[in-house]
Design a protein around this motif. Structure first.
Motif, PDB file in Angstrom:
ATOM      1  N   ALA A  21       0.812  -1.221   0.000  1.00 52.06           N
ATOM      2  CA  ALA A  21       0.000   0.000   0.000  1.00 52.06           C
ATOM      3  C   ALA A  21       0.844   1.270   0.000  1.00 52.06           C
ATOM      4  O   ALA A  21       0.381   2.323  -0.430  1.00 52.06           O
ATOM      5  CB  ALA A  21      -0.918   0.003   1.227  1.00 52.06           C
ATOM      6  N   CYS A  22       2.068   1.178   0.458  1.00 60.23           N
ATOM      7  CA  CYS A  22       2.879   2.394   0.620  1.00 60.23           C
ATOM      8  C   CYS A  22       3.470   2.859  -0.711  1.00 60.23           C
ATOM      9  O   CYS A  22       4.285   2.155  -1.314  1.00 60.23           O
ATOM     10  CB  CYS A  22       4.003   2.148   1.616  1.00 60.23           C
ATOM     11  SG  CYS A  22       5.086   3.589   1.776  1.00 60.23           S
ATOM     12  N   CYS A  52       0.932   9.786   4.797  1.00 63.95           N
ATOM     13  CA  CYS A  52      -0.332   9.683   4.049  1.00 63.95           C
ATOM     14  C   CYS A  52      -1.321   8.701   4.689  1.00 63.95           C
ATOM     15  O   CYS A  52      -2.498   8.733   4.390  1.00 63.95           O
ATOM     16  CB  CYS A  52      -0.053   9.274   2.613  1.00 63.95           C
ATOM     17  SG  CYS A  52       0.500   7.554   2.441  1.00 63.95           S
ATOM     18  N   GLN A  54      -1.857   5.579   4.219  1.00 62.83           N
ATOM     19  CA  GLN A  54      -2.410   4.477   3.412  1.00 62.83           C
ATOM     20  C   GLN A  54      -2.044   3.115   4.008  1.00 62.83           C
ATOM     21  O   GLN A  54      -2.810   2.163   3.907  1.00 62.83           O
ATOM     22  CB  GLN A  54      -1.895   4.583   1.971  1.00 62.83           C
ATOM     23  CG  GLN A  54      -2.472   5.784   1.232  1.00 62.83           C
ATOM     24  CD  GLN A  54      -2.020   5.839  -0.204  1.00 62.83           C
ATOM     25  OE1 GLN A  54      -2.262   4.929  -0.985  1.00 62.83           O
ATOM     26  NE2 GLN A  54      -1.342   6.914  -0.561  1.00 62.83           N
ATOM     27  N   CYS A  55      -0.891   3.036   4.626  1.00 60.68           N
ATOM     28  CA  CYS A  55      -0.486   1.778   5.272  1.00 60.68           C
ATOM     29  C   CYS A  55      -1.377   1.477   6.469  1.00 60.68           C
ATOM     30  O   CYS A  55      -1.800   0.336   6.675  1.00 60.68           O
ATOM     31  CB  CYS A  55       0.977   1.859   5.694  1.00 60.68           C
ATOM     32  SG  CYS A  55       1.337   3.263   6.778  1.00 60.68           S
ATOM     33  N   ASP A  57      -4.424   2.437   6.935  1.00 60.83           N
ATOM     34  CA  ASP A  57      -5.740   2.041   6.418  1.00 60.83           C
ATOM     35  C   ASP A  57      -5.722   0.608   5.885  1.00 60.83           C
ATOM     36  O   ASP A  57      -6.724  -0.101   5.965  1.00 60.83           O
ATOM     37  CB  ASP A  57      -6.179   2.977   5.288  1.00 60.83           C
ATOM     38  CG  ASP A  57      -6.485   4.377   5.789  1.00 60.83           C
ATOM     39  OD1 ASP A  57      -6.653   4.533   7.019  1.00 60.83           O
ATOM     40  OD2 ASP A  57      -6.542   5.302   4.959  1.00 60.83           O
TER      41      ASP A  57
END
Ligand code: SF4
Ligand code: SF4
Length: 71
Positions: A21-22, A52, A54-55, A57
């Protein structure tokens, strides 16, 4: 300075979703034979992290904490 992303490795199941995801390639898997998956996530390049989240999440086991990046 503390990195903006932290992994609680005791909770990590080694699913690798955070690594994928990163967008900044901050996270990597590292071998750990004491675990079922044989690997655990770690923060490899903290300086590249943009915060951000995203990781965070992406992690199904809630073992990533992202704090705000101060610029
Ligand atoms: S917060 Fe964003 S840049 Fe930082 S490790 Fe997580 S996904 Fe990567
Ligand atoms: S997404 Fe969570 S459980 Fe999966 S490897 Fe990353 S930190 Fe570990």
């Amino acid at each position: 300075m503390e990195p903006p992303v932290r992994i609680i490795q005791s909770l990590c199941t080694g699913c690798e979703l955070c690594v994928n995801a990163c967008p900044q390639h901050v996270l990597q898997m590292t071998a750990d034979i004491s675990r079922l998956a044989g690997k655990v996530a770690r923060v490899a390049n903290p300086d590249m992290c943009t915060g951000c989240a995203q990781c965070e999440d992406a992690c199904p086991d809630f073992c990533i904490r992202v704090t705000a990046v101060v610029v």
